[in-house]
Design a protein around this motif. Sequence first.
Motif, mmCIF file in Angstrom:
data_model
loop_
_atom_site.group_PDB
_atom_site.id
_atom_site.type_symbol
_atom_site.label_atom_id
_atom_site.label_comp_id
_atom_site.label_asym_id
_atom_site.label_seq_id
_atom_site.Cartn_x
_atom_site.Cartn_y
_atom_site.Cartn_z
ATOM 1 N N GLN B 103 0.827 -1.208 0.000
ATOM 2 C CA GLN B 103 0.000 0.000 0.000
ATOM 3 C C GLN B 103 0.864 1.262 0.000
ATOM 4 N N ILE B 104 1.893 1.247 0.832
ATOM 5 C CA ILE B 104 2.774 2.416 0.944
ATOM 6 C C ILE B 104 3.558 2.608 -0.352
ATOM 7 N N ARG B 105 3.982 1.507 -0.964
ATOM 8 C CA ARG B 105 4.736 1.612 -2.218
ATOM 9 C C ARG B 105 3.861 2.145 -3.354
ATOM 10 N N ASN B 106 2.558 1.872 -3.256
ATOM 11 C CA ASN B 106 1.638 2.403 -4.264
ATOM 12 C C ASN B 106 1.434 3.907 -4.109
ATOM 13 N N LEU B 107 1.680 4.424 -2.925
ATOM 14 C CA LEU B 107 1.492 5.861 -2.682
ATOM 15 C C LEU B 107 2.803 6.621 -2.729
#
Lengths: 428, 298, 155
Positions: B103-107
Motif C-alpha cells: 500500500q505504501i509503495r503504491n502511494l
Amino acid sequence: MSKYAVLNTEFPKVDALERALGTAKYAADYFMPNMLYSGVFRSTVPHAYVKKLNLDKARALPGVAAVLDYTAIPGKNRFGIIVKDEPCLVDDKIRRYGDALAVVAAETQELVDEALELIEVEYEELTPVKSFEEAMAPGAPIVHGQTNVHAKKHLEFGNVDEAWDKCDVIVENTYSTHILSHMFIEPDAGLAYLDEQGVMNVIASTQNPHYDRNEVAAMLGIPMNRVRVKQATTGGGFGGKLDIGVQLHVALLAWHTRRPVKMVRSRTESTMVSSKRHPITMKCRTGATRDGKLVAVDVVMTCDAGAYGSYGPAVIGRAPVHIVGPYECPNVRCDAVFAYTNNPMCGAFRGFGVPQAAVCHEGQMNALAKALNMDPIELRLRNAHKVGTVIPTGQTLTESVGFTDTLLKAREKALEVMPEAMARLKTE
Amino acid sequence: MRPFDFYAPATVVEALELMHQHKENVAVIAGGTDLVLELNERKANPAVVIDLKKLKELDYIRVEEGVVRIGALTTHAAIAADRQIEKYVRVLHEACRQVGSPQIRNLGTIGGNLAQSSVAGDGLAACVTLDADVTLRSVRGERRMKLDEFLAGEGATRRNILAADELLTEVSFALPDIRHTATAFYKLAKRKSLAISVIGGGMVATVDDNGICTYARMRAGALGRYPMPFPTCEAHLVGKKLTYATMLETLPIMHDQVLEANKSRPWSVFYKKESVQGVFKKVFADVLHQLGLEEVQE
Amino acid sequence: MNKITVHCTVNHKPVSVEIEPNKRLLDMLRVNLGLTSVKEGCSEGECGACTVIYNGEPVTSCCILAGQAEGADIITLEGVSVDGKPDVVQQAFIESGAIQCGFCIPGMILTAEALLMKNPHPTMEQIKEAMSGNLCRCTGYKKIEEAVALAASRM
C-alpha cells in the motif's frame, strides 16, 4: 460422519458474514444526531501533584461543549477490576505518564484537539518509581497508600527444604519476561447518550460490559438499572479491553452535556494507557534425581505491576500455581511479590501470568536436560502429568490429561518437519 | 488537523508559482505517507497544502543516452515493477521493492523519499549509492546537483538544501554497464514488511576484464543523519582483484567506522557495528554473483 | 479555510463531496459517505485496516488527503458484495475461518481483491507478498492466506 452434532464438525463463525461484508458495527462506526466528539487531557509526567490546572481557555473556545476535571464527577472516582485504585480523572496525584486530568467534548474532533492544546497544567513533580527494586528500596516514594506492595502470594507443596538432599542435580537460573502491549487492531472507542427515560447508554469496544455498567453507575452515583452498556463488535482485546477504557469519560461528558458523546482513542493514546502484560522475574532452583525425576522447585517471583492494580491480583494467583507447568513435582514453593511503580499499568493478557511461568519451567527443563545429558523431550515425558498426578494446589487429576499424547504427537511431527533441529537436540 | 487551504495544480509551472506565492507556510504533498501523518498529529501546520499528484509530467522512468531519468512522482511500486531498473539497477530495485508495504509503495514517491531525506530512507540510500543527480526547480529556474551536495542540511530542522518554494523534479544517474558493473542493496529490518530499515546497505562495484576492481562505492542508510559513506573500504577494493575474501577485509574498517560515528548512541551501536558487517556480506555476495565472479555459500 | 468539492467514483458510482481540506480520504469515506467498513487502526499507514482500492491499487486511505482523491476511482468493501451477498473472496474468508475479530478484514479482503484482479492465479509467495501490508492480531495469517488461495482457485 461424526457421531457428534458439534464436535469434529465445521461451522462458520457466527457473525463472520457481517464482518466479511463490512456491515458489522464497531464502536467508532456509531454516529448519532447532535453528537459531540471528545478527548482526554493527559499527564506528561509519571509521578506528580497537580499544582494548577487551567481549563478556562479551553472552555472559552467556541464550539466546546464541556471541559471537566474530577470535580465534575457526581459519584465515585476510584475504579478497577479487583482493586479500586484508578481514578476516572486524577484528584490527588498523577501516578503514570498518561493519567487522565481532564476531558473535553466539542462539536468536531478538530475543536477537541484545539481545546486540549489550550489546557494548562503545572506539576509538582515527585521522584518516580521505575522498577520493582526501586519500589522495594527503603525510603522509596510510595505510589499508593502505605506500601508499594501491590500483592503477595505464597505457594507451598510438600517440603522443599528437606527435598534438596534427595536431588542428584540442581539447576539454578533467573528468568525475566518483558512488558508487552496487546496491540489489538481496533483502538479503544465508545459512545454514550442519555435516552428519553434518563438511562445512560454506553456503546463501547469492551470485553467486560457487565463490569463497565457497575463502574459507570458508581461514577455517576446512580443505580445500576439506570445504566445500560452494549458491547459493540469488538476489534480484538486479548485481555486489554477488560479494564475500563473510554466508557467513564464519555458517560461523564454525556451526563453533563445531555448530548451523545463519542470518543475514539488514537493508536498512541490507546497504547499509552491500556493495560500491559506483567513483566515477571523468576529466580528458580530446580532439583531432580539422576534418572530425571523432578524432586523440588523453589521460585522467587517478582514483578513491576505498574501504576494501578487491574488484574494483578489474578495474575499473581495464577503464575505461582503454574510454576512447574505440566510436570509432576512433589515439593514446590513459590514466593511472589508484585509492586506498584509509576510505569504503565499491567493487567490481563492472554494467560494471566501462565505464559510467564512457562518461560521459567520450560527453561529449567532444558537446563536440567543439559545437566543430566538427557534428551529434553524424554525428560519431559518422564515428568509429564498423568491421571492420578497431584498438582501443587493439592488437586488430584482424574481425567482429560492429554499432555503425554500431545508431546508424543508433537515429537512425531517435529521429526518429520525439522529433523535437523531434532538431531541437534540430542547432541546439545 | 489544523485548517489549511488546498490546491491541486495541473502543471509544474503552476505548482511552482503557487509554492512561490505561499512560501511562508506551504507544504507540498505527493504520496502523503509522511505529510498526512504529520498533519493529523498536528506536527506540521501549514497554511497551504499543494497536491503534486496531478502533475503527470513528473511520473516517468526514461533511459536517454546512457542516463536513467526518474520523475519525482514515480512511485516505489512503479520503480520496483520496472523491468529495466530490475535488470540494470538492482540497488534501486531492491530498495524500492521493500519500502513499507504494498500500500505504501503504491502511494510513496521517489521524489518524496529524497526530499524528506529521512535517516532511514531506502530510496535515498540507494540513490546516494548510485551517486545520483537531482534536479530542483523553482520560479527562479532550475539547478542540478549531486545528491551528496543536496544533503547538506542542518540536521533536524532542515533536511536538505531544498528551498521552501523549490520542487525536486527528477533524479538521474548513469545507466550501469552490467557487463562490468554490479549494484546491490540489502535491507536489515525487524520484519519483512512494514518495517523501517535498521540498516540499508548499498554498493556499486565495477571491474575490468581481468576482474580487477576499478570503482567501488558503498553507502548505508540509518547509520547517521545521511547515508554513511565508507571511503576507506572503497579504497581498499580499488586496484585489487574483486573476491569475497578481499571484500571481507573491509569489514573491520566498517566496524570501527560505525562504532566511532555512533558511540554517542550506545544502545544501538553495539548491535549496528556488528550487523553492518552482516548486511555488507549479503551485498558482496550479490555483487559477485551478478558479475559472475564468485558464488558465495553462506 | 475554504471548503473544496471532491468529485470521484466510489463503489462504481460518481459522487461529489463538499468537505474541509483538512480531512483524509479515510474521513471522507467514513463520515461523509457513511462507508464505515473502512477502519482506522493506526492512522499512519502501518496496519492496512483502512485499505481501499484506489485506481486499481490497494492504498492506505489514512495517508491520502480528501482533496487528492479528485478524479479517483475508489472501491471499499461495500462495493465488493453483490446485493448484500458475499462475493467469491468474502465467501472464501468466511469458509476458511479467516475472520476472527474482523477489524482487519475489510482491508484484507480489498487487498486480496486488488491482487486477484491483476493476477487471478497467484502463487502462495505472491499472496504473502501482496498481503504483507495488512496486519491481523488474531489469526496468525495462515487462514487468511488460505482464504485468498481458495478464492483464487474459484476464479
